[in-house]
Write an enzyme that holds these catalytic residues in place. Structure first.
Site, PDB file in Angstrom:
ATOM      1  N   GLU A 287     -22.435 -31.735 -25.962  1.00 45.99           N
ATOM      2  CA  GLU A 287     -22.088 -32.556 -24.793  1.00 45.99           C
ATOM      3  C   GLU A 287     -22.586 -31.961 -23.475  1.00 45.99           C
ATOM      4  OE1 GLU A 287     -17.889 -33.136 -24.047  1.00 45.99           O
ATOM      5  OE2 GLU A 287     -18.258 -34.566 -22.451  1.00 45.99           O
TER       6      GLU A 287
ATOM      7  N   LYS B 132     -23.219 -36.156 -27.291  1.00 46.71           N
ATOM      8  CA  LYS B 132     -22.252 -36.829 -26.415  1.00 46.71           C
ATOM      9  C   LYS B 132     -22.767 -36.653 -24.998  1.00 46.71           C
ATOM     10  CE  LYS B 132     -17.420 -36.754 -24.888  1.00 46.71           C
ATOM     11  NZ  LYS B 132     -16.026 -36.700 -25.319  1.00 46.71           N
TER      12      LYS B 132
HETATM   13  C1  5MM Z   1     -10.609 -35.188 -22.757  1.00 46.72           C
HETATM   14  O1  5MM Z   1     -11.169 -34.290 -21.801  1.00 46.72           O
HETATM   15  C2  5MM Z   1     -12.064 -33.320 -22.347  1.00 46.72           C
HETATM   16  C3  5MM Z   1     -11.641 -31.932 -22.027  1.00 46.72           C
HETATM   17  O2  5MM Z   1     -11.954 -31.570 -20.721  1.00 46.72           O
HETATM   18  P1  5MM Z   1     -11.616 -30.074 -20.184  1.00 46.72           P
HETATM   19  O3  5MM Z   1     -12.226 -29.096 -21.120  1.00 46.72           O
HETATM   20  O4  5MM Z   1     -12.232 -30.083 -18.825  1.00 46.72           O
HETATM   21  O5  5MM Z   1     -10.150 -29.952 -20.133  1.00 46.72           O
HETATM   22  C4  5MM Z   1     -13.511 -33.627 -21.892  1.00 46.72           C
HETATM   23  O6  5MM Z   1     -14.440 -32.698 -22.383  1.00 46.72           O
HETATM   24  C5  5MM Z   1     -13.857 -34.969 -22.429  1.00 46.72           C
HETATM   25  O7  5MM Z   1     -13.946 -34.912 -23.826  1.00 46.72           O
HETATM   26  C6  5MM Z   1     -15.155 -35.495 -21.882  1.00 46.72           C
HETATM   27  O8  5MM Z   1     -15.367 -35.146 -20.533  1.00 46.72           O
HETATM   28  C7  5MM Z   1     -15.099 -36.991 -21.973  1.00 46.72           C
HETATM   29  O9  5MM Z   1     -13.938 -37.428 -21.326  1.00 46.72           O
HETATM   30  P2  5MM Z   1     -14.054 -38.571 -20.243  1.00 46.72           P
HETATM   31  O10 5MM Z   1     -12.689 -38.639 -19.606  1.00 46.72           O
HETATM   32  O11 5MM Z   1     -15.138 -38.132 -19.288  1.00 46.72           O
HETATM   33  O12 5MM Z   1     -14.423 -39.810 -21.021  1.00 46.72           O
END
Ligand code: 5MM
Length: 342
Positions: free
Chosen positions: A179, A221
């Site tokens: 990602e 991703k």
């Molecule tokens: C769910 O949030 C994930 C964890 O984020 P942190 O490591 O910053 O706590 C994040 O990686 C998430 O899987 C991705 O950013 C996709 O989430 P969004 O909200 O952008 O769809």
């Protein structure tokens, strides 16, 4: 093909099976605290467990969701009836995934830029995660747009870490979800996002190749190509879909089993509309395009729950609605009317 290779091929294909996507519920402790703050709920271990139980056990979710990405704590937690979350998921036909990075930290010598850490000890952690039921993993790199950034140094450092992580995952028989996220928080126009995303993806795929990562057993991703949130001119749905698909066609090898999008701060409905537009107009793409949203799947559910056990069922219904809309968007069959009917 060895058993492990065969299993990774099956896992990767199942993650992006027709009409299915991934639910990201892997918020780290600081991030889940931020989310809970918006509903005035304290981020205790029990509140996090209760909220994740709601998301994992939502009846019917398995029709739209192939896998869920969990945080380390969640992989070890249980339902209120004492069943481990990974077991509940596997019984429902949903694959457990695990976030294995240790977060984005300031990159030395590059003000305003981050590099994701977590490679030390990763081989041992992956072996344990596999025993706990994880079939895929996730590592998120963050690329920031701003004055004179992103730099090559930042993109290279993150791509290298992503590739080292992906190689270790495959050694353990775990499918890596790679990602790289170009953030959408700045005031840049969509073409700057295109440029940064293209450069990032090219660098990431070169690094994956250098580290002998099998693309056939890797899921990407990524962010969509969007106008920055603070840009006064916001690109429309068609332009976002067209530029995102063009960027991916120019950078992502055809052997990849699938691409899933993060939502990155888009509203729940816009994230769905963008995905739908990409799938509505692109029959001959080399890979399925699906979703792995966190906020865009969870937000309505989080607000409905608000920490009150009485709202458990209504919050699950809100989640299911978003899951169904995004499942339809994978097929190019979503329409605004579905939101009005809800
Ligand atoms: C769910 O949030 C994930 C964890 O984020 P942190 O490591 O910053 O706590 C994040 O990686 C998430 O899987 C991705 O950013 C996709 O989430 P969004 O909200 O952008 O769809």
């Amino acid at each position: 093909m060895s058993d492990m290779t065969e299993q990774m091929a099956q896992t990767a294909a199942a993650m992006v099976a027709e009409g299915k996507g991934i639910l990201a519920i892997d918020e780290s402790l600081p991030t889940i605290k931020k989310r809970f703050d918006t509903i005035n709920v304290e981020s205790t271990e029990e509140n996090r467990r209760a909220y994740r139980e709601l998301l994992i056990t939502a009846p019917g979710g398995e029709d739209f969701i192939s896998g869920m990405i969990l945080f380390d704590e969640t992989l070890r937690q249980k339902t209120r009836d004492g069943v481990p979350f990974p077991q509940v998921m596997i019984e429902k036909g949903i694959m457990p995934g695990i976030k294995v990075d240790k977060g984005a930290k300031d990159l030395a010598g590059r003000p305003g830029e981050k590099v994701t850490e977590g490679l030390d000890g990763l081989r041992d952690r992956l072996a344990e995660y596999r025993d706990l039921g994880a079939r895929f993993a996730k590592w998120r790199a963050v690329i920031t747009i701003g004055d004179h950034i992103p730099t090559n140094g930042c993109i290279e450092a993150n791509a290298h870490a992503l590739a080292r992580y992906a190689a270790l995952c495959q050694e353990a028989g775990i499918v890596p979800m790679v990602e790289p996220e170009v953030l959408m928080d700045a005031d840049n126009d969509i073409d700057v996002c295109y440029w940064a995303t293209e450069k990032t993806l090219r660098t990431v795929f070169n690094a994956l190749c250098d580290q002998a990562v099998a693309l056939e057993h890797t899921i990407l991703k990524t962010n969509m190509v969007l106008s920055g949130k603070k840009c006064p001119v916001q690109a429309g749905v068609q332009e976002v879909a067209e530029k995102t698909v063009r960027c991916l066609l120019n950078t992502v090898p055809a052997s990849l089993p699938g691409i899933v999008f993060l939502s990155g701060g888009q509203s729940a409905t816009l994230a769905t509309a963008h995905l739908n537009e990409m799938n509505r107009n692109n029959d001959g793409l080399p890979w399925p395009l699906s979703f792995s949203y966190g906020r865009a799947l969870q937000e309505p559910s989080l607000k409905t729950w608000a920490g009150n056990p009485e709202n458990f069922g209504a919050a699950q219904a809100a989640l299911l609605h978003r899951e169904k809309c995004n499942s339809l968007a994978c097929l190019g069959q979503y329409s605004d009317a579905l939101e009005e009917a809800a």
